[in-house]
Design a protein around this motif. Structure first.
Motif, PDB file in Angstrom:
ATOM      1  N   ASN A   1      -4.062   0.795  -7.745  1.00 32.44           N
ATOM      2  CA  ASN A   1      -3.616  -0.350  -8.529  1.00 32.44           C
ATOM      3  C   ASN A   1      -4.513  -0.579  -9.735  1.00 32.44           C
ATOM      4  O   ASN A   1      -5.721  -0.340  -9.689  1.00 32.44           O
ATOM      5  CB  ASN A   1      -3.618  -1.613  -7.663  1.00 32.44           C
TER       6      ASN A   1
ATOM      7  N   THR B   1       0.837  -1.203   0.000  1.00 31.77           N
ATOM      8  CA  THR B   1       0.000   0.000   0.000  1.00 31.77           C
ATOM      9  C   THR B   1       0.866   1.245   0.000  1.00 31.77           C
ATOM     10  O   THR B   1       0.606   2.201  -0.750  1.00 31.77           O
ATOM     11  CB  THR B   1      -0.922  -0.012   1.221  1.00 31.77           C
ATOM     12  N   ASN B   2       1.902   1.264   0.831  1.00 28.88           N
ATOM     13  CA  ASN B   2       2.815   2.412   0.888  1.00 28.88           C
ATOM     14  C   ASN B   2       3.491   2.622  -0.462  1.00 28.88           C
ATOM     15  O   ASN B   2       3.596   3.748  -0.961  1.00 28.88           O
ATOM     16  CB  ASN B   2       3.853   2.166   1.986  1.00 28.88           C
TER      17      ASN B   2
ATOM     18  N   CYS C   1       2.477   1.738  -3.443  1.00 28.72           N
ATOM     19  CA  CYS C   1       1.535   2.185  -4.469  1.00 28.72           C
ATOM     20  C   CYS C   1       1.195   3.665  -4.321  1.00 28.72           C
ATOM     21  O   CYS C   1       1.116   4.396  -5.311  1.00 28.72           O
ATOM     22  CB  CYS C   1       0.262   1.342  -4.413  1.00 28.72           C
ATOM     23  N   PHE C   2       1.002   4.128  -3.092  1.00 35.70           N
ATOM     24  CA  PHE C   2       0.746   5.554  -2.880  1.00 35.70           C
ATOM     25  C   PHE C   2       1.966   6.386  -3.277  1.00 35.70           C
ATOM     26  O   PHE C   2       1.824   7.488  -3.823  1.00 35.70           O
ATOM     27  CB  PHE C   2       0.376   5.821  -1.423  1.00 35.70           C
TER      28      PHE C   2
ATOM     29  N   TYR D   1      -7.755   1.076  -3.763  1.00 33.07           N
ATOM     30  CA  TYR D   1      -7.906   2.514  -3.536  1.00 33.07           C
ATOM     31  C   TYR D   1      -6.574   3.235  -3.696  1.00 33.07           C
ATOM     32  O   TYR D   1      -6.535   4.388  -4.101  1.00 33.07           O
ATOM     33  CB  TYR D   1      -8.460   2.762  -2.131  1.00 33.07           C
ATOM     34  N   SER D   2      -5.482   2.521  -3.404  1.00 34.74           N
ATOM     35  CA  SER D   2      -4.166   3.157  -3.511  1.00 34.74           C
ATOM     36  C   SER D   2      -3.715   3.331  -4.947  1.00 34.74           C
ATOM     37  O   SER D   2      -2.642   3.861  -5.197  1.00 34.74           O
ATOM     38  CB  SER D   2      -3.125   2.340  -2.737  1.00 34.74           C
TER      39      SER D   2
ATOM     40  N   LEU E   1      -5.868  -1.825  -1.286  1.00 37.02           N
ATOM     41  CA  LEU E   1      -4.869  -1.816  -2.352  1.00 37.02           C
ATOM     42  C   LEU E   1      -5.430  -1.210  -3.629  1.00 37.02           C
ATOM     43  O   LEU E   1      -4.729  -0.498  -4.352  1.00 37.02           O
ATOM     44  CB  LEU E   1      -4.366  -3.238  -2.607  1.00 37.02           C
TER      45      LEU E   1
ATOM     46  N   ARG F   1       2.017   6.625  -7.051  1.00 34.86           N
ATOM     47  CA  ARG F   1       0.943   7.484  -7.559  1.00 34.86           C
ATOM     48  C   ARG F   1       1.242   8.969  -7.345  1.00 34.86           C
ATOM     49  O   ARG F   1       0.634   9.821  -7.988  1.00 34.86           O
ATOM     50  CB  ARG F   1      -0.382   7.109  -6.893  1.00 34.86           C
TER      51      ARG F   1
END
Length: 606
Positions: A282, A249-250, A252-253, A279-280, A277, A256
């Motif tokens: 993907n 998650t970290n 991916c953010f 929402y982050s 995941l 982005r």
């Protein structure tokens, strides 16, 4: 000419898979871009010595080491002066060089004995020089040198040989943030297609180890924007994030923050992490453990008594059918008349993990798995005529699942959806009590009494799902000795253990690494066929002048390589299961199926 290689597994719309969107097919240059052939080393690996002295910690260490060496030199000079003074008291005269010589020989414990004191004061001074030499030269100096120079020098060497950025003009590459069975298998696919990739790791020692193994590595913290800017993430074809759910998650953010549209694919370890995941940012979030459990259960007798689709290419479907409990047992392909009756083509036969191209005289053994090709209508007609038929008793378990972990639980849920009676054997007492009541046997699957109480003597299928390949091989062989006639479907973590499981007696093996890697790879090549059956590949190639003017029968591909032509694309029309007399034109695209070894033979023909 174009050459395509499909991965070993197909992307299927399982319940455990959720997608935001599918990335568009990626166009790669005619010649692949090699990260290191493009001057990466010359540009990013500075000379080790320069790198060493530019580092602030290294400069501080050199300063401390220099101070100690200066102190040591002062001690040697002091001892040399005292040597002359004491020698003068004894009435002896020596040169200053002799004093330095004596001091060094005594401090280094060499003590040649050619120069000695005759007084007690001189002997006491010699002892002091000797002990201080042991302390300073033999103990403190080596450790100081290693700590402040040698160890930092080795670290500088590692840092100097591991790049921290990719070339600015690189694009269409794949970034990987974790090394695991899925990504290592994916790298094999990428190398075979000459698609550039880079593994990102923040651990310098890990990076050095990966470099020694031949992987392409970039050093950088996974939660820093600068890492992804340096790796040209905005021009990447795909970012593969298979870390734990929190770190994924970290990551991916962080990505982005730099790029809103680069495709990212992740593996969710827990079902509740899927929404987070996604929402982050993907593109695709998969539960590969869930997909593996479903795939294992779908191959058990009774779940699908007909053929199971394992790959597709437009209207062309490729399926597999376990022969046992069908009317095909004991016949040859010519006697079965499959194509004449249904239009389906028998491509080949899988037995114990080995694929053999089909011939009219090929025997259909009870343990064999037929590989078929045809349209959905043809396969439906095939199932109506040749589907397995046997009685199922709701009181007697039909399937035995060894291992009640995540994969085993998913397999059990899939069997329950198809109203298949099953039993689970789970060794962990705390987990066994929370599984299906009345269908769980708490005990060791390697114990014969436990297996008997679970129904090993009557079940038609055994699914082995433990998280250890060693245990899976052991249980496969054990169950095969107990029941030579039972269907055994086993899970494999690592690709290299697939063949061993077949040797131990498994009828079918599902590789977790190939399942995940094949699914991810198909995001890069969505128009290619991928297969769930381990060990098979599908090739698509333009005929060219080499095969122009021949027919399927006379082109010689099957005789020379063992590959089978399963379809021909003529313009926009895909002709499935072409007849042997079908002519081949120069612009036709031929679609073959076979093993990796047969593919290599085909490549050598060019």
């Amino acid at each position: 000419m174009r050459f395509y290689l499909a991965s070993s597994f197909s992307f299927q719309p399982f319940n455990g898979t959720r997608k935001h969107s599918d990335p568009a097919p990626i166009q790669y240059p005619e010649r692949s871009v090699d990260l290191f052939d493009q001057g990466c080393i010359m540009k990013f690996v500075v000379p080790q010595l320069l790198y060493f002295f530019q580092d602030k910690t290294a400069r501080r260490n050199i300063l401390l080491l220099s101070k100690f060496l200066l102190f040591l030199l002062s001690v040697v000079c002091l001892y040399s002066i005292l040597f002359h003074i004491i020698m003068a008291e004894e009435g002896k005269d020596h040169s200053w060089f002799t004093g330095l010589y004596w001091t060094l020989t005594v401090m280094t414990t060499l003590g040649f004995g050619d120069i000695t004191f005759s007084s007690d004061l001189g002997r006491i001074f010699s002892i002091i020089v000797l002990l201080s030499g042991v302390l300073f030269l033999l103990i403190i100096l080596p450790f100081t040198f290693i700590q402040f120079f040698y160890a930092p020098w080795l670290q500088a060497q590692e840092k100097a040989r591991t790049p921290r950025a990719l070339p600015d003009d690189l694009s269409g590459h794949v970034l990987i943030t974790s090394v695991d069975p899925i990504t290592t298998r994916l790298i094999e696919y990428l190398n075979r297609r000459h698609i550039p990739y880079a593994i990102i790791t923040g651990d310098q020692h890990h990076a050095a180890g990966l470099l020694n193994e031949g992987y392409r590595v970039i050093v950088g913290d996974l939660d820093r924007q600068s890492t992804y800017r340096n790796t040209q993430v905005d021009k990447a074809a795909l970012v593969v994030v298979t870390n734990d759910d929190l770190l994924s998650t970290n990551i991916c953010f962080t990505i982005r923050q730099i790029s809103d549209d680069v495709p990212i694919v992740t593996n969710a370890e827990n079902k509740h992490s899927i929404d987070i995941l996604e929402y982050s940012g993907n593109v695709s979030v998969y539960e590969f453990m869930h997909m593996l459990g479903v795939s294992l259960a779908r191959r058990a007798f009774g779940v699908g008594q007909g053929s199971t689709v394992i790959g597709r290419f437009g209207d062309l479907l490729i399926s597999e059918l376990p022969v046992r409990f069908t009317g095909l047992e004991g016949k040859t392909l010519a006697q079965a008349s499959i194509r004449q009756a249904t239009g389906v083509t028998a491509i080949g036969i899988m037995e114990k993990g080995k694929f053999v191209a089909a011939t009219p005289n090929s025997p259909i053994n009870p343990q064999a798995i037929l590989i078929l090709a045809g349209t959905s209508g043809q396969l439906k007609a095939f199932d109506e005529q040749f589907a397995a038929s046997y009685e199922q008793s709701p009181q007697i378990p039909q399937v035995l699942i060894l291992g009640g972990g995540r994969v085993g639980q998913v397999a059990a849920a899939t069997l329950e959806e198809h109203n298949i009676n099953f039993r689970i054997v789970e060794k962990r007492t705390n987990l066994g009590k929370t599984l299906y009541q009345g269908k769980t046997i708490v005990g060791d699957a390697a114990d014969i009494e436990t297996l008997k109480s679970a129904g090993i003597e009557t079940v038609k299928s055994v699914i082995i799902t433990t998280h250890s390949d060693d245990m899976n091989i052991y249980l496969t062989f054990y169950c095969r000795q107990l029941r030579p006639d039972v269907q055994i479907i086993s899970r494999s973590i690592l690709e290299r253990n697939v063949a061993k499981l077949h040797m131990a007696g498994a009828d079918q093996v599902m590789s977790y690494a190939s399942l995940g890697a094949g699914t991810i790879f198909q995001l890069l090549q969505p128009n290619e066929i991928s297969l769930f059956t381990e060990g098979l590949v599908v090739l698509q190639r333009q005929a060219g002048s080499r095969y122009a003017g021949t027919t399927i029968l006379t082109c010689g591909i099957r005789e020379q390589t063992g590959l089978s032509v399963i379809a021909i694309r003529k313009d926009d029309h895909l002709e499935i299961s072409p007849k042997p007399q079908t002519p081949i034109a120069e612009m036709d695209e031929l679609i073959f199926i076979g093993t990796s070894d047969q593919e290599k033979l085909f490549e050598q023909m060019d």
